[in-house]
Design a protein around this motif. Structure first.
Motif, PDB file in Angstrom:
ATOM      1  N   GLN A 234     132.451 -24.223 -34.156  1.00 35.79           N
ATOM      2  CA  GLN A 234     133.584 -24.526 -35.036  1.00 35.79           C
ATOM      3  C   GLN A 234     134.710 -25.279 -34.326  1.00 35.79           C
ATOM      4  O   GLN A 234     135.588 -25.832 -34.975  1.00 35.79           O
ATOM      5  N   VAL A 235     134.689 -25.272 -32.988  1.00 37.09           N
ATOM      6  CA  VAL A 235     135.796 -25.865 -32.227  1.00 37.09           C
ATOM      7  C   VAL A 235     135.773 -27.388 -32.360  1.00 37.09           C
ATOM      8  O   VAL A 235     134.763 -28.029 -32.077  1.00 37.09           O
ATOM      9  N   GLU A 236     136.914 -27.955 -32.778  1.00 39.31           N
ATOM     10  CA  GLU A 236     137.025 -29.402 -32.925  1.00 39.31           C
ATOM     11  C   GLU A 236     138.031 -30.017 -31.960  1.00 39.31           C
ATOM     12  O   GLU A 236     138.006 -31.232 -31.746  1.00 39.31           O
ATOM     13  N   ILE A 237     138.909 -29.195 -31.404  1.00 39.34           N
ATOM     14  CA  ILE A 237     139.914 -29.701 -30.473  1.00 39.34           C
ATOM     15  C   ILE A 237     140.033 -28.739 -29.301  1.00 39.34           C
ATOM     16  O   ILE A 237     140.009 -27.517 -29.479  1.00 39.34           O
ATOM     17  N   ILE A 238     140.162 -29.293 -28.109  1.00 38.98           N
ATOM     18  CA  ILE A 238     140.532 -28.519 -26.925  1.00 38.98           C
ATOM     19  C   ILE A 238     141.978 -28.915 -26.617  1.00 38.98           C
ATOM     20  O   ILE A 238     142.287 -30.112 -26.500  1.00 38.98           O
ATOM     21  N   ALA A 239     142.870 -27.938 -26.471  1.00 41.57           N
ATOM     22  CA  ALA A 239     144.284 -28.291 -26.352  1.00 41.57           C
ATOM     23  C   ALA A 239     145.034 -27.327 -25.448  1.00 41.57           C
ATOM     24  O   ALA A 239     144.614 -26.197 -25.220  1.00 41.57           O
ATOM     25  N   SER A 240     146.146 -27.815 -24.951  1.00 44.38           N
ATOM     26  CA  SER A 240     147.128 -26.992 -24.251  1.00 44.38           C
ATOM     27  C   SER A 240     148.405 -27.809 -24.148  1.00 44.38           C
ATOM     28  O   SER A 240     148.405 -29.018 -24.401  1.00 44.38           O
ATOM     29  N   THR A 241     149.498 -27.151 -23.774  1.00 45.78           N
ATOM     30  CA  THR A 241     150.743 -27.893 -23.618  1.00 45.78           C
ATOM     31  C   THR A 241     150.600 -28.955 -22.552  1.00 45.78           C
ATOM     32  O   THR A 241     150.922 -30.124 -22.772  1.00 45.78           O
ATOM     33  N   PHE A 242     150.101 -28.565 -21.376  1.00 49.10           N
ATOM     34  CA  PHE A 242     149.922 -29.491 -20.270  1.00 49.10           C
ATOM     35  C   PHE A 242     148.454 -29.558 -19.864  1.00 49.10           C
ATOM     36  O   PHE A 242     147.724 -28.559 -19.936  1.00 49.10           O
TER      37      PHE A 242
END
Length: 607
Positions: A234-242
């Motif tokens: 289901q994961v479509e984006i990998i993200a973090s602030t930095f």
């Protein structure tokens, strides 16, 4: 007490600004800063979120196009709104007087009065007011609206998709005046707004709040990874602030994957996770899944053989892109991030700071090294201080305080393509002509709105006598030196530096953590390459005359920079907002670096 403002909220309302948050300035170190939550009004034509689908998108686009077309005019209106809201505050009355009648002045006259009467300011100028607020003073000091919270400092996907988001909260405490203090992200992740954002976009983070709020970042990272695997389809984006946080998470994954697969197979949790709240929340999301665990296990064994190249697309096959701040001090992590990401797009997050949101990335397909940010003229009132290098100083009208000379600040409408500037902010939340310290270059215009390239922080980090080198200079030098590691199977993990003045002559020390084995001859060449790569004239002359000693490269043992991260987190920094300090005089950090040094090399670049 250090003050900053955050403008990371993206909620759009018909007649309200995003709730502003004062925050820390993005680095580690745990400095306390103040934040205020108010709801001041912004200029008209803010888009609403009541229209569905394509119509809502078109409304937002039309709103933005109108702002960009009339950016100069919108800026004068933005300043007028800020002054209308806050001209009765103690800070503004100090400079504009008590008898100011805003309604009697046209926007241009008010803009002229403001820039000629209110001085440029720094953290130190606002610090006494912030301390009074923290101690319980409820009078209108910086803003007319009361302060309700203090803080120490979004992503579109298909409906139903998930975001593997490496986000972390930190501890909170109470000021003497009874205000809650913590990072801005801590407040945001605990807010209804964070939940509303997920519901409205129908895109949810893999991890529940208990994981985000965990006090041990290692346990939180483990759970982020475990739940990311559980929802891998289901994961479509990998993200973090930095970008740093993403890289660190996958470095940890290389060591944890077998344990993660076992937990995924059995629907259990490692005994290393000691938080009862976190364990309960994660167990509610897990069910035994032997087939998925075996599938991931097989892929991990193959990835291990290729040094984890293309890890992300292999384990998260439906991921569309990676979203994070990747400019400035995050650029050294791009090589490792690309190693994990393969052909996945790296989408650079929009340009914001703890003080204000500034601009948006209109070309998300551009590589982070080429990204520009279009200024949104309603976020704050912006001014730009023209900057010149030392070779251009004869054209300057002001005293030289660092490696840049400067002229008088200009409004947004008068900036020029190719010129570098320091950004100055006047915000709805009580910062007036605040020097942000960011150096940007105008790369072009979108209609009337300037497109900015982030250059560096305006701060000298390495200097012994007449030499002056910035963070950007150091990054260029380290990049040149680390290219020589490609001759081996070694790679640079992280770095920092120090100007050692304890010996004579003083010299630069650069600390590297290296993964893999590199021969002494290669590391000697690296030290020599970096020493010769510093182009600052003061440094070159000083090296030739011997008034600055040979550059020293120190190799530290594996895990050293993780110890530095843990030191900052133990002293109040948030994992989501941590940046490795690129130069340090902190004696505790220097002690860690010294104890962890395993090899030393001195440059022979100048004989």
């Amino acid at each position: 007490m250090k003050v900053g403002f955050e403008g990371r909220e993206r909620k759009r309302e018909s007649d309200q600004a995003p709730k502003p948050i004062f925050g820390e300035d993005g680095g580690g170190g745990g400095a306390i800063v103040a934040a205020m939550i108010t709801t001041p009004k912004l200029p008209d034509r803010q888009p609403t979120m009541t229209v569905e689908g394509a119509a809502a998108d078109q409304e937002i686009i039309s709103w933005f196009e109108g702002l960009a077309e009339n950016a100069g005019m919108v800026q004068t209106q933005t300043l007028r709104r800020i002054i209308e809201l806050n001209h009765r505050t103690e800070y503004l009355q100090k400079w504009l007087g008590r008898d100011l009648r805003v309604q009697d002045l046209d926007p241009a006259a008010l803009e002229s009065l403001f820039s000629s009467s209110v001085p440029l300011a720094s953290h130190a100028d606002h610090e006494p007011y912030i301390q009074r607020i923290a101690d319980g003073d409820t009078s209108p000091l910086l803003t007319q609206e009361p302060i309700t919270m203090l803080s120490l400092r979004v992503f579109p996907v298909r409906a139903g998709g998930r975001i593997l988001e490496f986000i972390y909260s930190s501890k909170q405490f109470q000021t003497k005046g009874g205000l809650t203090v913590g990072t801005a992200t801590t407040h945001y992740f605990a807010s209804e707004e964070f939940k509303t954002k997920q519901k409205s976009t129908k895109s949810f983070t893999c991890s529940p709040y208990e994981v985000i709020a965990g006090e041990d970042y290692k346990q939180s990272t483990y759970c982020h990874l475990l739940l990311g695997l559980a929802f891998s389809d289901q994961v479509e984006i990998i993200a973090s602030t930095f970008a740093y946080s993403i890289v660190q998470a996958f470095i940890a994954f290389e060591e944890l994957w077998e344990e993660l697969c076992e937990d995924l197979r059995e629907g259990t949790l490692s005994t290393k996770l000691t938080s009862p709240e976190m364990r309960r929340a994660v167990m509610d999301c897990l069910t035994p899944n032997a087939s998925l665990a075996s599938k991931i296990e097989k892929k991990c064994r193959q990835l291990e053989e290729s040094n984890w190249s293309n890890l992300i697309p292999n384990l998260w096959p439906n991921a569309k892109y990676i979203y994070s701040i990747m400019t400035g001090s995050m650029q050294p992590y791009l090589k490792k991030l690309r190693h994990y990401a393969g052909d996945l797009a790296l989408v650079c997050a929009d340009y914001g700071s703890t003080e204000s949101w500034i601009g948006v990335n209109l070309e998300p397909s551009d590589a982070p090294e080429r990204v520009t940010f279009t200024v949104i003229p309603t976020f704050s009132y912006f001014e730009f201080i023209p900057l010149y290098t030392r070779k251009e100083r004869d054209h300057s009208t002001s005293a030289v305080t660092d490696d840049f000379a400067e002229r008088e600040p200009l409004p947004l409408s008068q900036v020029k393509v190719g010129q570098q500037y320091e950004v100055v902010l006047t915000t709805f939340t009580g910062l007036y002509r605040y020097r942000l310290g960011d150096v940007v270059e105008v790369a072009g215009f979108y209609k009337g709105a300037p497109k900015l390239t982030f250059i560096c922080r305006r701060k000298l980090i390495l200097t012994v006598n007449i030499d002056k080198n910035t963070e950007r200079d150091l990054q260029i030098v380290v990049e040149k030196g680390s290219r020589l590691l490609r001759q081996t199977r070694a790679e640079l993990v992280d770095f920092t530096s120090h100007a050692d003045l304890a010996v004579h002559p003083g010299h630069y020390v650069i600390f590297w953590e290296v993964k893999g084995e590199a021969e002494d001859s290669v590391l000697n060449a690296c030290s020599r390459e970096m020493d010769a790569a510093f182009a600052d004239r003061g440094y070159v002359v000083s090296r030739k005359t011997g008034s600055i000693g040979p550059l020293e490269l120190r190799i530290v043992e594996s895990g050293t920079f993780r110890r530095i991260l843990e030191y900052y987190i133990d002293h109040g920094a948030a994992m989501s907002q941590f940046k490795t300090p690129r130069c340090t005089t902190n004696q505790v950090l220097l002690g860690i670096l010294d104890r962890c040094t395993v090899r030393r090399f001195r440059s022979t670049a100048y004989g």
